[in-house]
Design an enzyme around this catalytic site. Sequence first.
Site, mmCIF file in Angstrom:
data_model
loop_
_atom_site.group_PDB
_atom_site.id
_atom_site.type_symbol
_atom_site.label_atom_id
_atom_site.label_comp_id
_atom_site.label_asym_id
_atom_site.label_seq_id
_atom_site.Cartn_x
_atom_site.Cartn_y
_atom_site.Cartn_z
ATOM 1 N N HIS A 32 -63.583 4.439 15.006
ATOM 2 C CA HIS A 32 -62.737 5.631 15.205
ATOM 3 C C HIS A 32 -61.362 5.177 15.533
ATOM 4 C CE1 HIS A 32 -60.681 8.567 18.240
ATOM 5 N NE2 HIS A 32 -60.916 9.366 17.202
ATOM 6 N N GLU A 88 -59.814 4.123 12.175
ATOM 7 C CA GLU A 88 -59.341 5.545 11.511
ATOM 8 C C GLU A 88 -58.023 5.985 11.831
ATOM 9 O OE1 GLU A 88 -59.281 9.732 12.360
ATOM 10 O OE2 GLU A 88 -61.482 9.311 12.250
ATOM 11 N N HIS A 89 -57.642 5.837 13.207
ATOM 12 C CA HIS A 89 -56.581 6.177 13.704
ATOM 13 C C HIS A 89 -55.272 5.172 13.248
ATOM 14 C CE1 HIS A 89 -56.707 8.946 17.251
ATOM 15 N NE2 HIS A 89 -58.004 9.233 16.651
ATOM 16 N N GLU A 119 -57.615 10.577 24.378
ATOM 17 C CA GLU A 119 -58.506 11.477 23.804
ATOM 18 C C GLU A 119 -60.204 11.193 24.410
ATOM 19 O OE1 GLU A 119 -60.309 12.042 19.367
ATOM 20 O OE2 GLU A 119 -59.017 10.239 19.688
#
Length: 420
Positions: free
Chosen positions: A47, A50-51, A127
Amino acid sequence: MTPKVHTLGNGVRVVCDPLPGWQTVALSVVAGRGARFEDAGRSGWSHLLEHMVFKGAGGRSARDIVEAIEAEGGHINAATGYERTSFQVRALRGGLDLGSAVIADLVQRPTMDAADLAREKQVVGQEIAEAADTPDDLVFELAQAAAFDGQPLGRPILGTTKSIKGATPETLGAWRAALYAPGSLIVSAAGAVDEDELLKLAERDFGGAGAPGVGDPEPAAFVGGTRTVAKRLEQANVVLLLPAVGVMDPDYFALRLLAEILGGGMASRLFQEAREKRGLAYAIDAYSETYADAGALGVFAGCDAKDAAELAQVTVDEIRGLTEPVGAAELARAKAQLKGAMFMGRESALARAEQAAGQVLLFGRTLDPVAVAEEVDAVTAEQLAALTAKILAPKKAAVAILGPKPALAAADVFHEALTA
Protein backbone atom coordinates in the site's frame (compact mmCIF):
# COMPACT_ATOMS: atom_id res chain seq x y z
CA MET A 1 -17.65 -11.44 -27.61
CA THR A 2 -15.38 -12.90 -24.93
CA PRO A 3 -12.14 -10.88 -24.99
CA LYS A 4 -8.99 -12.72 -26.05
CA VAL A 5 -5.92 -12.94 -23.86
CA HIS A 6 -2.51 -12.25 -25.41
CA THR A 7 0.83 -12.90 -23.70
CA LEU A 8 3.91 -10.79 -24.36
CA GLY A 9 7.35 -12.35 -24.51
CA ASN A 10 8.16 -11.44 -20.91
CA GLY A 11 4.92 -12.88 -19.52
CA VAL A 12 2.73 -9.77 -19.33
CA ARG A 13 -0.82 -10.65 -20.36
CA VAL A 14 -3.03 -8.29 -22.35
CA VAL A 15 -6.84 -8.24 -22.55
CA CYS A 16 -8.88 -6.07 -24.90
CA ASP A 17 -12.64 -5.51 -24.61
CA PRO A 18 -13.72 -3.11 -27.40
CA LEU A 19 -17.18 -1.56 -27.01
CA PRO A 20 -18.43 -0.08 -30.30
CA GLY A 21 -19.87 3.41 -30.04
CA TRP A 22 -18.21 4.26 -26.71
CA GLN A 23 -16.46 7.61 -26.43
CA THR A 24 -14.36 6.68 -23.41
CA VAL A 25 -11.73 4.07 -22.61
CA ALA A 26 -10.64 2.47 -19.34
CA LEU A 27 -7.20 0.97 -18.81
CA SER A 28 -6.43 -1.19 -15.80
CA VAL A 29 -2.92 -2.50 -15.16
CA VAL A 30 -3.20 -5.09 -12.42
CA ALA A 31 -0.45 -6.89 -10.55
CA GLY A 32 -1.67 -10.15 -9.05
CA ARG A 33 0.14 -9.38 -5.83
CA GLY A 34 -0.82 -7.41 -2.74
CA ALA A 35 -0.76 -7.36 1.05
CA ARG A 36 -1.19 -11.12 1.32
CA PHE A 37 2.32 -11.56 -0.12
CA GLU A 38 4.01 -9.53 2.63
CA ASP A 39 5.81 -10.92 5.65
CA ALA A 40 5.19 -9.28 9.02
CA GLY A 41 8.21 -6.98 8.66
CA ARG A 42 6.89 -5.61 5.36
CA SER A 43 3.26 -5.33 6.39
CA GLY A 44 1.71 -2.37 4.58
CA TRP A 45 4.57 -1.98 2.10
CA SER A 46 2.41 -2.79 -0.93
CA HIS A 47 0.00 0.00 0.00
CA LEU A 48 2.85 2.39 0.83
CA LEU A 49 4.43 1.58 -2.54
CA GLU A 50 1.17 2.35 -4.35
CA HIS A 51 1.25 5.79 -2.71
CA MET A 52 4.92 6.37 -3.43
CA VAL A 53 4.88 5.78 -7.18
CA PHE A 54 2.54 8.77 -7.55
CA LYS A 55 5.16 11.06 -5.96
CA GLY A 56 7.12 11.03 -9.22
CA ALA A 57 7.84 8.62 -12.06
CA GLY A 58 9.42 8.59 -15.51
CA GLY A 59 10.63 12.18 -15.24
CA ARG A 60 7.20 13.52 -14.19
CA SER A 61 6.58 15.07 -10.79
CA ALA A 62 3.54 14.17 -8.70
CA ARG A 63 1.73 17.19 -10.11
CA ASP A 64 2.85 16.44 -13.68
CA ILE A 65 1.37 12.93 -13.46
CA VAL A 66 -2.15 14.04 -12.61
CA GLU A 67 -2.07 17.15 -14.79
CA ALA A 68 -1.02 15.12 -17.85
CA ILE A 69 -4.02 12.80 -17.43
CA GLU A 70 -6.54 15.46 -16.43
CA ALA A 71 -5.52 17.73 -19.31
CA GLU A 72 -6.86 15.06 -21.65
CA GLY A 73 -10.15 14.75 -19.74
CA GLY A 74 -9.06 11.66 -17.86
CA HIS A 75 -8.81 10.38 -14.30
CA ILE A 76 -6.12 8.24 -12.66
CA ASN A 77 -6.35 6.12 -9.53
CA ALA A 78 -4.93 3.04 -7.84
CA ALA A 79 -5.92 0.52 -5.18
CA THR A 80 -4.17 -2.13 -3.09
CA GLY A 81 -5.92 -5.28 -1.91
CA TYR A 82 -4.79 -8.50 -0.31
CA GLU A 83 -4.27 -10.35 -3.59
CA ARG A 84 -3.84 -7.62 -6.20
CA THR A 85 -2.75 -4.04 -6.84
CA SER A 86 -4.49 -2.05 -9.57
CA PHE A 87 -3.60 1.12 -11.48
CA GLN A 88 -6.45 2.65 -13.45
CA VAL A 89 -6.91 5.38 -16.03
CA ARG A 90 -10.25 6.48 -17.48
CA ALA A 91 -9.96 8.74 -20.51
CA LEU A 92 -11.71 10.05 -23.58
CA ARG A 93 -11.37 8.18 -26.86
CA GLY A 94 -7.74 8.52 -27.96
CA GLY A 95 -6.38 8.73 -24.41
CA LEU A 96 -5.03 5.19 -24.27
CA ASP A 97 -1.52 6.08 -25.48
CA LEU A 98 -0.89 8.60 -22.70
CA GLY A 99 -2.61 6.47 -20.06
CA SER A 100 -0.48 3.44 -20.87
CA ALA A 101 2.74 5.48 -20.83
CA VAL A 102 1.95 7.09 -17.46
CA ILE A 103 0.99 3.83 -15.74
CA ALA A 104 4.08 2.13 -17.16
CA ASP A 105 6.21 4.84 -15.55
CA LEU A 106 4.42 4.39 -12.22
CA VAL A 107 4.89 0.62 -12.23
CA GLN A 108 8.41 0.50 -13.64
CA ARG A 109 10.16 3.86 -13.15
CA PRO A 110 9.10 5.59 -9.93
CA THR A 111 11.49 8.17 -8.49
CA MET A 112 11.52 6.88 -4.88
CA ASP A 113 12.89 10.06 -3.31
CA ALA A 114 13.84 9.74 0.38
CA ALA A 115 12.17 13.03 1.38
CA ASP A 116 8.96 12.03 -0.43
CA LEU A 117 9.02 8.67 1.35
CA ALA A 118 9.35 10.31 4.76
CA ARG A 119 6.36 12.54 4.03
CA GLU A 120 4.29 9.69 2.63
CA LYS A 121 4.91 7.60 5.74
CA GLN A 122 3.31 10.45 7.68
CA VAL A 123 0.36 10.49 5.27
CA VAL A 124 -0.16 6.74 5.54
CA GLY A 125 0.22 7.04 9.31
CA GLN A 126 -2.72 9.43 9.29
CA GLU A 127 -4.67 6.99 7.12
CA ILE A 128 -3.98 4.26 9.69
CA ALA A 129 -5.11 6.60 12.48
CA GLU A 130 -8.26 7.52 10.55
CA ALA A 131 -9.17 3.84 10.16
CA ALA A 132 -8.65 3.31 13.89
CA ASP A 133 -11.00 6.24 14.61
CA THR A 134 -13.71 4.98 12.24
CA PRO A 135 -15.78 2.27 13.99
CA ASP A 136 -17.14 0.61 10.87
CA ASP A 137 -13.60 0.35 9.47
CA LEU A 138 -11.93 -0.82 12.65
CA VAL A 139 -14.50 -3.52 13.41
CA PHE A 140 -13.82 -5.19 10.05
CA GLU A 141 -10.07 -5.10 10.72
CA LEU A 142 -10.70 -6.73 14.09
CA ALA A 143 -12.82 -9.45 12.50
CA GLN A 144 -10.19 -10.09 9.82
CA ALA A 145 -7.51 -10.39 12.50
CA ALA A 146 -9.61 -12.91 14.40
CA ALA A 147 -10.46 -14.97 11.33
CA PHE A 148 -6.90 -15.26 10.00
CA ASP A 149 -4.81 -14.72 13.13
CA GLY A 150 -1.06 -14.86 12.56
CA GLN A 151 -1.35 -14.80 8.77
CA PRO A 152 -0.97 -12.08 6.12
CA LEU A 153 -4.75 -12.10 5.58
CA GLY A 154 -5.14 -11.27 9.26
CA ARG A 155 -3.03 -8.13 9.05
CA PRO A 156 -4.44 -4.78 7.86
CA ILE A 157 -3.63 -3.81 4.27
CA LEU A 158 -2.41 -0.44 5.57
CA GLY A 159 0.11 -2.12 7.86
CA THR A 160 1.18 -0.38 11.06
CA THR A 161 3.21 2.74 11.69
CA LYS A 162 5.99 0.47 12.98
CA SER A 163 6.05 -1.84 9.95
CA ILE A 164 6.08 0.93 7.35
CA LYS A 165 8.75 2.84 9.27
CA GLY A 166 11.36 0.28 8.18
CA ALA A 167 10.91 0.91 4.44
CA THR A 168 13.72 2.78 2.65
CA PRO A 169 13.84 3.93 -0.98
CA GLU A 170 16.13 0.98 -1.72
CA THR A 171 14.13 -1.73 0.04
CA LEU A 172 10.82 -0.38 -1.25
CA GLY A 173 12.31 -0.25 -4.76
CA ALA A 174 13.29 -3.91 -4.51
CA TRP A 175 9.78 -4.73 -3.29
CA ARG A 176 8.34 -2.86 -6.29
CA ALA A 177 10.43 -4.91 -8.74
CA ALA A 178 9.21 -8.15 -7.20
CA LEU A 179 5.59 -7.11 -6.62
CA TYR A 180 5.04 -5.71 -10.12
CA ALA A 181 7.04 -8.38 -11.97
CA PRO A 182 5.90 -9.07 -15.57
CA GLY A 183 4.63 -12.56 -14.81
CA SER A 184 1.95 -11.16 -12.50
CA LEU A 185 0.94 -8.15 -14.64
CA ILE A 186 -2.29 -7.89 -16.62
CA VAL A 187 -2.88 -4.97 -19.02
CA SER A 188 -6.65 -4.76 -19.54
CA ALA A 189 -8.58 -2.17 -21.55
CA ALA A 190 -12.29 -1.72 -22.29
CA GLY A 191 -14.38 0.79 -24.20
CA ALA A 192 -13.09 2.84 -27.14
CA VAL A 193 -10.04 0.63 -27.71
CA ASP A 194 -8.57 -1.07 -30.77
CA GLU A 195 -6.94 -4.44 -30.13
CA ASP A 196 -3.97 -3.88 -32.45
CA GLU A 197 -3.27 -0.48 -30.89
CA LEU A 198 -3.46 -1.91 -27.37
CA LEU A 199 -1.04 -4.72 -28.20
CA LYS A 200 1.47 -2.27 -29.68
CA LEU A 201 1.22 0.00 -26.65
CA ALA A 202 1.52 -2.92 -24.25
CA GLU A 203 4.64 -4.16 -26.03
CA ARG A 204 6.11 -0.64 -26.04
CA ASP A 205 5.35 0.13 -22.39
CA PHE A 206 5.37 -3.25 -20.62
CA GLY A 207 7.26 -5.60 -22.94
CA GLY A 208 10.72 -5.15 -21.41
CA ALA A 209 12.41 -7.74 -19.25
CA GLY A 210 11.64 -7.71 -15.55
CA ALA A 211 12.84 -9.14 -12.25
CA PRO A 212 11.60 -12.43 -10.76
CA GLY A 213 8.35 -11.99 -8.89
CA VAL A 214 7.15 -12.75 -5.39
CA GLY A 215 6.38 -16.42 -4.79
CA ASP A 216 2.96 -17.78 -3.90
CA PRO A 217 1.73 -17.22 -0.34
CA GLU A 218 1.11 -19.95 2.20
CA PRO A 219 -2.41 -21.42 2.08
CA ALA A 220 -4.86 -19.48 4.20
CA ALA A 221 -6.49 -21.06 7.25
CA PHE A 222 -9.58 -19.68 8.97
CA VAL A 223 -8.78 -20.07 12.67
CA GLY A 224 -11.50 -17.94 14.25
CA GLY A 225 -11.60 -16.18 17.59
CA THR A 226 -12.87 -13.03 19.26
CA ARG A 227 -11.80 -9.40 19.17
CA THR A 228 -13.75 -6.96 21.33
CA VAL A 229 -13.04 -3.31 22.08
CA ALA A 230 -15.07 -1.34 24.60
CA LYS A 231 -15.60 2.20 23.39
CA ARG A 232 -18.08 4.94 24.15
CA LEU A 233 -20.20 5.00 21.02
CA GLU A 234 -23.88 5.48 20.33
CA GLN A 235 -24.21 1.94 18.99
CA ALA A 236 -22.38 -1.36 18.87
CA ASN A 237 -20.67 -2.39 15.63
CA VAL A 238 -20.78 -6.15 15.17
CA VAL A 239 -19.12 -8.40 12.58
CA LEU A 240 -19.64 -12.16 12.58
CA LEU A 241 -17.63 -14.40 10.23
CA LEU A 242 -17.84 -18.11 9.43
CA PRO A 243 -15.33 -20.07 7.31
CA ALA A 244 -16.44 -20.51 3.70
CA VAL A 245 -15.03 -21.30 0.26
CA GLY A 246 -12.65 -19.42 -2.03
CA VAL A 247 -13.38 -17.82 -5.38
CA MET A 248 -12.09 -20.85 -7.32
CA ASP A 249 -14.24 -23.36 -5.42
CA PRO A 250 -17.17 -24.99 -7.28
CA ASP A 251 -19.46 -23.67 -4.53
CA TYR A 252 -18.45 -20.03 -5.11
CA PHE A 253 -21.76 -18.99 -6.66
CA ALA A 254 -23.66 -20.96 -4.06
CA LEU A 255 -21.88 -18.90 -1.40
CA ARG A 256 -22.83 -15.66 -3.15
CA LEU A 257 -26.45 -16.77 -3.25
CA LEU A 258 -26.34 -17.87 0.37
CA ALA A 259 -25.18 -14.41 1.44
CA GLU A 260 -27.90 -12.81 -0.70
CA ILE A 261 -30.65 -14.89 0.89
CA LEU A 262 -29.29 -14.42 4.40
CA GLY A 263 -28.82 -10.65 4.33
CA GLY A 264 -28.30 -9.26 0.86
CA GLY A 265 -31.28 -6.96 0.60
CA MET A 266 -34.52 -5.77 2.13
CA ALA A 267 -36.25 -9.07 1.36
CA SER A 268 -33.47 -11.09 3.00
CA ARG A 269 -34.03 -13.23 6.06
CA LEU A 270 -31.91 -11.17 8.45
CA PHE A 271 -33.37 -7.85 7.32
CA GLN A 272 -36.89 -9.13 7.76
CA GLU A 273 -36.31 -10.91 11.09
CA ALA A 274 -33.77 -8.64 12.82
CA ARG A 275 -34.92 -5.26 11.56
CA GLU A 276 -38.52 -5.45 10.37
CA LYS A 277 -39.87 -7.96 12.91
CA ARG A 278 -37.70 -7.30 15.99
CA GLY A 279 -36.31 -3.79 15.42
CA LEU A 280 -32.84 -4.85 16.55
CA ALA A 281 -30.81 -2.94 13.98
CA TYR A 282 -31.06 -0.19 11.42
CA ALA A 283 -28.28 -1.65 9.27
CA ILE A 284 -27.73 -5.37 8.91
CA ASP A 285 -26.10 -7.07 5.94
CA ALA A 286 -24.64 -10.42 4.98
CA TYR A 287 -21.81 -10.76 2.50
CA SER A 288 -19.22 -13.18 1.17
CA GLU A 289 -15.49 -12.38 1.36
CA THR A 290 -13.48 -14.58 -0.99
CA TYR A 291 -9.82 -15.10 -1.79
CA ALA A 292 -8.15 -17.54 -4.16
CA ASP A 293 -8.13 -20.42 -1.65
CA ALA A 294 -10.31 -19.29 1.27
CA GLY A 295 -13.36 -17.30 2.12
CA ALA A 296 -15.85 -16.25 4.75
CA LEU A 297 -19.56 -15.73 5.15
CA GLY A 298 -19.99 -12.48 7.06
CA VAL A 299 -22.68 -10.49 8.80
CA PHE A 300 -22.34 -6.83 9.80
CA ALA A 301 -24.79 -4.98 12.01
CA GLY A 302 -25.02 -1.75 13.92
CA CYS A 303 -27.28 -2.02 16.95
CA ASP A 304 -28.02 -0.78 20.45
CA ALA A 305 -25.64 -2.38 22.95
CA LYS A 306 -28.52 -3.98 24.84
CA ASP A 307 -29.68 -5.74 21.66
CA ALA A 308 -26.34 -7.18 20.56
CA ALA A 309 -26.76 -10.53 22.31
CA GLU A 310 -30.23 -11.10 20.85
CA LEU A 311 -28.93 -10.08 17.44
CA ALA A 312 -26.13 -12.65 17.69
CA GLN A 313 -28.64 -15.38 18.56
CA VAL A 314 -30.97 -14.38 15.72
CA THR A 315 -28.07 -14.48 13.26
CA VAL A 316 -27.11 -18.02 14.24
CA ASP A 317 -30.75 -19.11 14.06
CA GLU A 318 -31.16 -17.68 10.57
CA ILE A 319 -27.95 -19.30 9.35
CA ARG A 320 -29.00 -22.66 10.80
CA GLY A 321 -32.33 -22.25 9.04
CA LEU A 322 -30.50 -22.35 5.73
CA THR A 323 -29.48 -25.96 6.31
CA GLU A 324 -32.97 -26.70 5.02
CA PRO A 325 -33.56 -26.15 1.28
CA VAL A 326 -34.93 -22.69 0.50
CA GLY A 327 -38.13 -22.23 -1.44
CA ALA A 328 -38.19 -21.82 -5.21
CA ALA A 329 -39.32 -18.18 -5.11
CA GLU A 330 -36.67 -17.17 -2.58
CA LEU A 331 -33.91 -18.87 -4.59
CA ALA A 332 -35.13 -17.34 -7.85
CA ARG A 333 -35.13 -13.86 -6.28
CA ALA A 334 -31.56 -14.30 -5.04
CA LYS A 335 -30.42 -15.48 -8.47
CA ALA A 336 -32.08 -12.50 -10.13
CA GLN A 337 -30.37 -10.10 -7.70
CA LEU A 338 -26.94 -11.67 -8.22
CA LYS A 339 -27.24 -11.75 -12.02
CA GLY A 340 -28.58 -8.19 -12.03
CA ALA A 341 -25.57 -6.97 -10.05
CA MET A 342 -23.20 -8.85 -12.37
CA PHE A 343 -24.64 -7.46 -15.60
CA MET A 344 -25.18 -3.93 -14.26
CA GLY A 345 -21.57 -3.88 -13.15
CA ARG A 346 -20.52 -4.55 -16.72
CA GLU A 347 -22.08 -1.27 -17.85
CA SER A 348 -18.91 0.51 -16.68
CA ALA A 349 -15.81 0.27 -18.89
CA LEU A 350 -13.51 0.36 -15.85
CA ALA A 351 -15.46 -2.40 -14.11
CA ARG A 352 -15.19 -4.54 -17.25
CA ALA A 353 -11.43 -3.95 -17.51
CA GLU A 354 -10.92 -4.77 -13.83
CA GLN A 355 -13.16 -7.82 -13.99
CA ALA A 356 -11.34 -9.21 -17.02
CA ALA A 357 -7.96 -8.70 -15.34
CA GLY A 358 -9.17 -10.48 -12.20
CA GLN A 359 -10.48 -13.43 -14.20
CA VAL A 360 -7.19 -13.81 -16.07
CA LEU A 361 -5.27 -13.73 -12.81
CA LEU A 362 -7.42 -16.50 -11.33
CA PHE A 363 -8.34 -18.64 -14.32
CA GLY A 364 -5.90 -17.67 -17.07
CA ARG A 365 -8.80 -16.56 -19.27
CA THR A 366 -11.83 -14.30 -19.35
CA LEU A 367 -15.24 -15.76 -18.62
CA ASP A 368 -18.33 -15.48 -20.82
CA PRO A 369 -20.88 -13.54 -18.70
CA VAL A 370 -23.75 -15.54 -20.18
CA ALA A 371 -22.01 -18.78 -19.16
CA VAL A 372 -21.44 -17.34 -15.68
CA ALA A 373 -25.15 -16.50 -15.41
CA GLU A 374 -25.92 -20.07 -16.39
CA GLU A 375 -23.69 -21.28 -13.55
CA VAL A 376 -25.68 -19.11 -11.15
CA ASP A 377 -28.94 -20.54 -12.49
CA ALA A 378 -27.61 -24.09 -12.05
CA VAL A 379 -27.24 -23.74 -8.26
CA THR A 380 -29.88 -25.79 -6.45
CA ALA A 381 -31.59 -25.37 -3.10
CA GLU A 382 -30.01 -28.64 -2.00
CA GLN A 383 -26.56 -27.30 -2.88
CA LEU A 384 -27.18 -24.23 -0.71
CA ALA A 385 -28.30 -26.38 2.22
CA ALA A 386 -25.23 -28.61 1.88
CA LEU A 387 -22.91 -25.59 1.76
CA THR A 388 -24.52 -24.11 4.87
CA ALA A 389 -23.98 -27.39 6.72
CA LYS A 390 -20.36 -27.41 5.53
CA ILE A 391 -19.83 -23.84 6.79
CA LEU A 392 -21.33 -24.66 10.18
CA ALA A 393 -19.56 -28.02 10.61
CA PRO A 394 -16.19 -26.73 11.94
CA LYS A 395 -18.03 -24.73 14.61
CA LYS A 396 -15.51 -21.94 14.10
CA ALA A 397 -16.33 -18.26 14.02
CA ALA A 398 -14.60 -14.92 14.10
CA VAL A 399 -16.48 -12.31 16.10
CA ALA A 400 -15.58 -8.64 16.39
CA ILE A 401 -17.53 -6.16 18.51
CA LEU A 402 -16.70 -2.50 18.95
CA GLY A 403 -18.88 -0.34 21.16
CA PRO A 404 -20.33 0.05 24.63
CA LYS A 405 -19.19 -2.57 27.14
CA PRO A 406 -22.61 -4.26 27.56
CA ALA A 407 -22.49 -5.27 23.88
CA LEU A 408 -19.29 -7.29 24.21
CA ALA A 409 -21.04 -10.26 25.80
CA ALA A 410 -22.69 -10.92 22.41
CA ALA A 411 -19.44 -12.55 21.26
CA ASP A 412 -19.89 -15.38 23.75
CA VAL A 413 -23.56 -15.71 22.80
CA PHE A 414 -22.64 -16.17 19.15
CA HIS A 415 -19.95 -18.76 19.86
CA GLU A 416 -22.17 -20.68 22.30
CA ALA A 417 -25.15 -20.65 19.94
CA LEU A 418 -22.92 -21.86 17.12
CA THR A 419 -21.60 -24.84 19.09
CA ALA A 420 -24.89 -25.76 20.76
